[in-house]
Design an enzyme around this catalytic site. Structure first.
Site, PDB file in Angstrom:
ATOM      1  N   HIS A  17     -12.947   7.372   5.041  1.00  0.00           N
ATOM      2  CA  HIS A  17     -11.992   8.453   4.762  1.00  0.00           C
ATOM      3  C   HIS A  17     -12.587   9.815   5.138  1.00  0.00           C
ATOM      4  CE1 HIS A  17     -10.558   5.705   1.231  1.00  0.00           C
ATOM      5  NE2 HIS A  17      -9.683   5.571   2.215  1.00  0.00           N
ATOM      6  N   LYS A  41      -1.728  -0.862  -5.904  1.00  0.00           N
ATOM      7  CA  LYS A  41      -3.088  -1.400  -5.831  1.00  0.00           C
ATOM      8  C   LYS A  41      -3.799  -1.431  -7.189  1.00  0.00           C
ATOM      9  CE  LYS A  41      -3.888  -0.117  -1.001  1.00  0.00           C
ATOM     10  NZ  LYS A  41      -4.642   0.738  -0.076  1.00  0.00           N
ATOM     11  N   ARG A  90      -7.729   1.131  11.560  1.00  0.00           N
ATOM     12  CA  ARG A  90      -8.948   0.316  11.664  1.00  0.00           C
ATOM     13  C   ARG A  90      -8.781  -0.829  12.642  1.00  0.00           C
ATOM     14  NH1 ARG A  90      -9.215   0.085   5.268  1.00  0.00           N
ATOM     15  NH2 ARG A  90      -7.036   0.314   5.743  1.00  0.00           N
ATOM     16  N   SER A 128     -11.874   0.536   0.344  1.00  0.00           N
ATOM     17  CA  SER A 128     -12.234   0.825  -1.048  1.00  0.00           C
ATOM     18  C   SER A 128     -12.440  -0.451  -1.861  1.00  0.00           C
ATOM     19  CB  SER A 128     -11.154   1.685  -1.698  1.00  0.00           C
ATOM     20  OG  SER A 128     -11.047   2.909  -1.030  1.00  0.00           O
TER      21      SER A 128
HETATM   22  P1  ADP Z   1      -8.253   1.753   1.433  1.00  0.00           P
HETATM   23  O1  ADP Z   1      -8.008   1.395   0.010  1.00  0.00           O
HETATM   24  O2  ADP Z   1      -8.063   0.596   2.373  1.00  0.00           O
HETATM   25  O3  ADP Z   1      -9.523   2.506   1.717  1.00  0.00           O
HETATM   26  P2  ADP Z   1      -6.377   3.989   1.381  1.00  0.00           P
HETATM   27  O4  ADP Z   1      -4.958   3.808   0.956  1.00  0.00           O
HETATM   28  O5  ADP Z   1      -7.238   4.730   0.440  1.00  0.00           O
HETATM   29  O6  ADP Z   1      -7.032   2.624   1.851  1.00  0.00           O
HETATM   30  O7  ADP Z   1      -6.378   4.683   2.823  1.00  0.00           O
HETATM   31  C1  ADP Z   1      -5.921   5.962   3.081  1.00  0.00           C
HETATM   32  C2  ADP Z   1      -6.007   6.238   4.553  1.00  0.00           C
HETATM   33  O8  ADP Z   1      -7.376   6.129   4.979  1.00  0.00           O
HETATM   34  C3  ADP Z   1      -5.253   5.240   5.447  1.00  0.00           C
HETATM   35  O9  ADP Z   1      -4.744   5.926   6.559  1.00  0.00           O
HETATM   36  C4  ADP Z   1      -6.299   4.272   5.885  1.00  0.00           C
HETATM   37  O10 ADP Z   1      -5.955   3.685   7.121  1.00  0.00           O
HETATM   38  C5  ADP Z   1      -7.475   5.212   6.042  1.00  0.00           C
HETATM   39  N1  ADP Z   1      -8.730   4.463   5.941  1.00  0.00           N
HETATM   40  C6  ADP Z   1      -9.062   3.551   5.029  1.00  0.00           C
HETATM   41  N2  ADP Z   1     -10.264   3.023   5.287  1.00  0.00           N
HETATM   42  C7  ADP Z   1     -10.708   3.627   6.426  1.00  0.00           C
HETATM   43  C8  ADP Z   1     -11.875   3.492   7.236  1.00  0.00           C
HETATM   44  N3  ADP Z   1     -12.807   2.606   6.947  1.00  0.00           N
HETATM   45  N4  ADP Z   1     -11.995   4.291   8.303  1.00  0.00           N
HETATM   46  C9  ADP Z   1     -11.015   5.180   8.595  1.00  0.00           C
HETATM   47  N5  ADP Z   1      -9.880   5.313   7.907  1.00  0.00           N
HETATM   48  C10 ADP Z   1      -9.720   4.562   6.836  1.00  0.00           C
END
Ligand code: ADP
Length: 160
Positions: A17, A41, A90, A128
């Site tokens: 993120h 989630k 991803r 996450s």
């Molecule tokens: P997660 O729970 O899978 O981390 P989130 O809902 O918090 O997902 O994700 C928020 C945004 O961050 C989404 O656009 C997701 O594609 C992006 N994101 C999640 N993990 C990554 C990563 N490893 N690298 C880049 N972007 C990510």
């Protein structure tokens, strides 16, 4: 002022993120994290905790804000006069969902465009859920999250 919204659950924020936010900060004047409250989630951290962790982990990035929302992202973007939404991509498998969301958000708010930013290869396998699973089993997550997030995860799992 070009404002971009970064929507997600961020339970908790990790380096994947942060990487997207760092790169978005070079394209926009302000980044606003939109933290989903009623996420399906079933988050480990409350929305306020997630906001606190986001702000601490992105202190090095200029002009970052974070707010929670349980409404439509298109409305959130309108309230904050945003010109864009940014999402990380991803895998190819992310694309179908993201494409559908981007199309819908554009219908709901014509002033907002979605940018899908390809994840750095180091963070492709990071999410996450994996971070929480490894932390729960006392594995090393120092490469994936900042120190403050690591401390809070260890605290959560030692006092559930
Ligand atoms: P997660 O729970 O899978 O981390 P989130 O809902 O918090 O997902 O994700 C928020 C945004 O961050 C989404 O656009 C997701 O594609 C992006 N994101 C999640 N993990 C990554 C990563 N490893 N690298 C880049 N972007 C990510």
């Amino acid at each position: 002022m070009r404002i971009v919204i970064y929507p997600g659950t961020f339970d908790p924020i990790h380096r994947g993120h942060i990487d997207i936010a760092e790169r978005a900060s070079k394209l926009f004047d302000q980044i606003i994290f939109s933290v989903a409250v009623n996420s399906e989630k079933n988050p480990l951290f409350s929305a306020d905790e997630r906001i606190e962790l986001i702000l601490e982990s992105t202190k090095h990035i200029p002009n970052v804000k974070a707010y929670s929302t349980d409404g439509l992202i298109a409305d959130f973007a309108r309230e904050h006069n945003a010109v864009a939404l940014i999402r990380g991509l991803r895998h190819v498998s992310d694309f179908e969902f993201e494409f559908q969301m981007a199309t819908m958000n554009h219908h709901l708010n014509n002033d907002v465009s979605t940018l899908l930013m390809v994840t750095s290869e180091h963070y492709i396998h990071l999410n996450s859920t994996v971070v929480k699973d490894v932390a729960k089993l006392k594995g090393d997550i120092s490469k994936y999250v900042t120190q403050n997030v690591m401390d809070r995860l260890l605290e959560k799992f030692s006092n559930p």
